[in-house]
Motif scaffolding. Structure first.
Motif, PDB file in Angstrom:
ATOM      1  N   TYR A 184       0.829  -1.208   0.000  1.00 62.28           N
ATOM      2  CA  TYR A 184       0.000   0.000   0.000  1.00 62.28           C
ATOM      3  C   TYR A 184       0.864   1.260   0.000  1.00 62.28           C
ATOM      4  N   TRP A 185       0.244   2.359  -0.453  1.00 60.74           N
ATOM      5  CA  TRP A 185       0.905   3.664  -0.502  1.00 60.74           C
ATOM      6  C   TRP A 185       0.535   4.469   0.736  1.00 60.74           C
ATOM      7  N   THR A 186       1.458   5.310   1.180  1.00 66.34           N
ATOM      8  CA  THR A 186       1.257   6.086   2.409  1.00 66.34           C
ATOM      9  C   THR A 186       1.246   7.596   2.185  1.00 66.34           C
ATOM     10  N   ASP A 187       1.673   8.037   1.025  1.00 69.01           N
ATOM     11  CA  ASP A 187       1.732   9.476   0.733  1.00 69.01           C
ATOM     12  C   ASP A 187       0.613   9.833  -0.242  1.00 69.01           C
ATOM     13  N   PRO A 188      -0.306  10.733   0.140  1.00 72.68           N
ATOM     14  CA  PRO A 188      -1.420  11.076  -0.750  1.00 72.68           C
ATOM     15  C   PRO A 188      -1.006  11.858  -1.994  1.00 72.68           C
ATOM     16  N   PHE A 189       0.253  12.283  -2.054  1.00 72.57           N
ATOM     17  CA  PHE A 189       0.726  13.022  -3.218  1.00 72.57           C
ATOM     18  C   PHE A 189       1.718  12.214  -4.067  1.00 72.57           C
ATOM     19  N   LYS A 190       1.804  10.930  -3.806  1.00 72.29           N
ATOM     20  CA  LYS A 190       2.755  10.071  -4.529  1.00 72.29           C
ATOM     21  C   LYS A 190       2.573  10.181  -6.049  1.00 72.29           C
ATOM     22  N   LEU A 191       1.370   9.980  -6.527  1.00 74.75           N
ATOM     23  CA  LEU A 191       1.134   9.999  -7.970  1.00 74.75           C
ATOM     24  C   LEU A 191       1.435  11.376  -8.564  1.00 74.75           C
ATOM     25  N   GLN A 192       1.024  12.427  -7.865  1.00 73.76           N
ATOM     26  CA  GLN A 192       1.261  13.774  -8.371  1.00 73.76           C
ATOM     27  C   GLN A 192       2.749  14.068  -8.461  1.00 73.76           C
ATOM     28  N   LYS A 193       3.503  13.698  -7.426  1.00 76.33           N
ATOM     29  CA  LYS A 193       4.944  13.945  -7.412  1.00 76.33           C
ATOM     30  C   LYS A 193       5.634  13.198  -8.556  1.00 76.33           C
ATOM     31  N   GLN A 194       5.238  11.949  -8.772  1.00 80.74           N
ATOM     32  CA  GLN A 194       5.912  11.159  -9.806  1.00 80.74           C
ATOM     33  C   GLN A 194       5.538  11.629 -11.207  1.00 80.74           C
ATOM     34  N   LYS A 195       4.270  11.955 -11.412  1.00 79.67           N
ATOM     35  CA  LYS A 195       3.876  12.459 -12.726  1.00 79.67           C
ATOM     36  C   LYS A 195       4.567  13.796 -13.017  1.00 79.67           C
ATOM     37  N   ASP A 196       4.604  14.682 -12.026  1.00 80.45           N
ATOM     38  CA  ASP A 196       5.275  15.972 -12.213  1.00 80.45           C
ATOM     39  C   ASP A 196       6.741  15.763 -12.577  1.00 80.45           C
ATOM     40  N   PHE A 197       7.371  14.778 -11.938  1.00 80.71           N
ATOM     41  CA  PHE A 197       8.785  14.511 -12.232  1.00 80.71           C
ATOM     42  C   PHE A 197       8.958  14.042 -13.679  1.00 80.71           C
ATOM     43  N   LEU A 198       8.157  13.089 -14.116  1.00 83.28           N
ATOM     44  CA  LEU A 198       8.301  12.575 -15.481  1.00 83.28           C
ATOM     45  C   LEU A 198       7.928  13.629 -16.515  1.00 83.28           C
ATOM     46  N   ASP A 199       6.951  14.469 -16.204  1.00 80.77           N
ATOM     47  CA  ASP A 199       6.608  15.571 -17.113  1.00 80.77           C
ATOM     48  C   ASP A 199       7.797  16.518 -17.282  1.00 80.77           C
ATOM     49  N   ALA A 200       8.524  16.734 -16.184  1.00 82.25           N
ATOM     50  CA  ALA A 200       9.641  17.686 -16.200  1.00 82.25           C
ATOM     51  C   ALA A 200      10.950  17.072 -16.685  1.00 82.25           C
ATOM     52  N   HIS A 201      10.998  15.745 -16.779  1.00 80.75           N
ATOM     53  CA  HIS A 201      12.228  15.054 -17.178  1.00 80.75           C
ATOM     54  C   HIS A 201      11.922  14.062 -18.302  1.00 80.75           C
ATOM     55  N   PRO A 202      11.759  14.545 -19.515  1.00 84.58           N
ATOM     56  CA  PRO A 202      11.419  13.649 -20.638  1.00 84.58           C
ATOM     57  C   PRO A 202      12.499  12.633 -20.955  1.00 84.58           C
ATOM     58  N   GLU A 203      13.717  12.855 -20.447  1.00 83.63           N
ATOM     59  CA  GLU A 203      14.791  11.887 -20.681  1.00 83.63           C
ATOM     60  C   GLU A 203      14.644  10.646 -19.804  1.00 83.63           C
ATOM     61  N   CYS A 204      13.782  10.712 -18.782  1.00 80.52           N
ATOM     62  CA  CYS A 204      13.588   9.587 -17.857  1.00 80.52           C
ATOM     63  C   CYS A 204      12.417   8.715 -18.306  1.00 80.52           C
ATOM     64  N   SER A 205      12.616   7.428 -18.267  1.00 80.08           N
ATOM     65  CA  SER A 205      11.565   6.482 -18.645  1.00 80.08           C
ATOM     66  C   SER A 205      10.850   5.897 -17.430  1.00 80.08           C
ATOM     67  N   LEU A 206      11.375   6.159 -16.229  1.00 79.72           N
ATOM     68  CA  LEU A 206      10.713   5.722 -15.006  1.00 79.72           C
ATOM     69  C   LEU A 206      11.244   6.526 -13.831  1.00 79.72           C
ATOM     70  N   VAL A 207      10.466   6.522 -12.746  1.00 78.03           N
ATOM     71  CA  VAL A 207      10.881   7.173 -11.514  1.00 78.03           C
ATOM     72  C   VAL A 207      10.377   6.322 -10.357  1.00 78.03           C
ATOM     73  N   PHE A 208      11.151   6.255  -9.265  1.00 75.62           N
ATOM     74  CA  PHE A 208      10.740   5.437  -8.127  1.00 75.62           C
ATOM     75  C   PHE A 208      11.171   6.098  -6.830  1.00 75.62           C
ATOM     76  N   HIS A 209      10.835   5.455  -5.721  1.00 73.64           N
ATOM     77  CA  HIS A 209      11.144   5.982  -4.388  1.00 73.64           C
ATOM     78  C   HIS A 209      11.373   4.810  -3.435  1.00 73.64           C
ATOM     79  N   PRO A 210      11.960   5.058  -2.271  1.00 74.98           N
ATOM     80  CA  PRO A 210      12.123   3.974  -1.285  1.00 74.98           C
ATOM     81  C   PRO A 210      10.773   3.587  -0.674  1.00 74.98           C
TER      82      PRO A 210
END
Length: 337
Positions: A101-127
């Motif tokens: 399960y996820w614990t941060d209510p902004f997880k999806l927003q943070k990851q989408k914002d990151f990929l939108d801002a970094h088109p060179e990245c094909s994935l993003v993750f967290h601990p």
């Protein structure tokens, strides 16, 4: 082009005690975009499907289930490939098993914002936090190890640094065939990480935003040294590294040696077992070819020494074929064959 920005692919099976927390962790997400939950229940017998139906009634625009009457995984069918991934509408795709399960209510927003801002990245993750349900091990954190294995783009080829529930992909398979993803192998999430790392860079957010559960019903709870593991998963793990070598032009000989090392360790403790014959019968040509590959010379040494050499070399991840010049041929070839 993508009215739904993020698709979340979920596999559930007998997760009655966990699935509600998993669904709440997704429903609570605060985003400025639309997302969908593609959840596949593989004929659970404990009431998991009833909980999924309950949430579908509450959130019909978000939760899109497939509730099987007959278990698909036991028939060799990968539910991701056949049932979830083909219906993904999002530009980005996340994974979360039904018992995590996820614990941060902004997880999806943070990851989408990151990929939108970094088109060179094909994935993003967290601990993520690792919780042992039975208390048999201390809780821990799962994430990258830059000190030991270098940059993220280097680490992914050495070990699985990306927890399943933590990843968001710039989904490669809107334009490419899912046949790039093999079925009869484990771990599938690591291979999927590699496939995306093949076409872009890896992004990382340092916040811990989820919990990975370890429990007796989980696939990765049991150690790699019991007979059930070998019968069910030995070849799947070997196949993973064979496919990875073909797809990514890497040498994973020492990893394959480590898997055989677990087998040697099992045989040392159970010398009367017919496990060797059983495994060879499952794939005789592949078995013989791999034995030849691992054993350049014939001879024999003690099982304990062989296990130690295989493990220490594999743990150091020394990709040197010279290592296999040890005279270990007969030690493997004569195990209950």
């Amino acid at each position: 082009m993508y009215p739904i920005s993020v698709s979340i692919s979920v596999l559930a099976y007998n997760h009655k005690n966990f699935i509600r927390q998993m669904l709440e962790g997704v429903i609570m997400q605060k985003t400025n975009f639309k997302f969908e939950i593609l959840i596949h229940d593989d004929a659970s017998t404990d009431g998991t499907a009833d909980i999924i139906r309950e949430y579908q009634v509450k959130f019909p625009q978000i939760i899109k289930p497939i509730l099987q009457q007959k278990n698909q995984f036991s028939q060799g069918v990968d539910p991701h490939i056949y049932f979830n991934w083909p219906r993904a509408q999002g530009k980005y795709l996340c994974l979360c098993e039904g018992d995590d399960y996820w614990t941060d209510p902004f997880k999806l927003q943070k990851q989408k914002d990151f990929l939108d801002a970094h088109p060179e990245c094909s994935l993003v993750f967290h601990p993520v936090d690792v919780h042992w349900q039975d208390g048999s091990h201390p809780n821990d954190t799962w994430g990258p190890d830059s000190v030991k294995y270098g940059s993220l783009d280097q680490q992914i080829w050495v070990k699985n640094i990306i927890p399943t529930l933590s990843v968001m992909y710039r989904w490669r398979f809107h334009k490419e065939p899912l046949t790039l993803f093999p079925q009869d192998m484990l771990p599938g999430d690591w291979f999927l990480h590699m496939l995306h790392a093949q076409v872009g860079k890896i992004g990382f957010l340092p916040e811990t935003m989820g919990v990975y559960r370890k429990h007796a019903g989980g696939l990765w709870y049991h150690p790699f040294n019991d007979e059930k593991y070998f019968v069910n998963n030995f070849w799947k793990h070997v196949n993973f590294f064979i496919y990875a070598e073909r797809q990514f032009n890497k040498d994973y000989t020492s990893y394959i040696a480590e898997i055989f090392g677990y087998f040697v360790d099992f045989y040392q403790k159970n010398p009367s077992s017919n496990l060797g014959q059983l495994l060879r019968n499952q794939a005789p040509q592949k078995w013989d070819d791999l034995i030849k590959r691992l054993c350049n010379q014939s001879g024999s040494i003690s099982m304990a020494y062989l296990r130690w050499k295989l493990s220490s070399a594999a743990k150091r991840r020394v990709h040197k074929k010279e290592y296999f010049s040890l005279k270990i041929g007969k030690a493997l070839q004569n195990i209950s064959l």
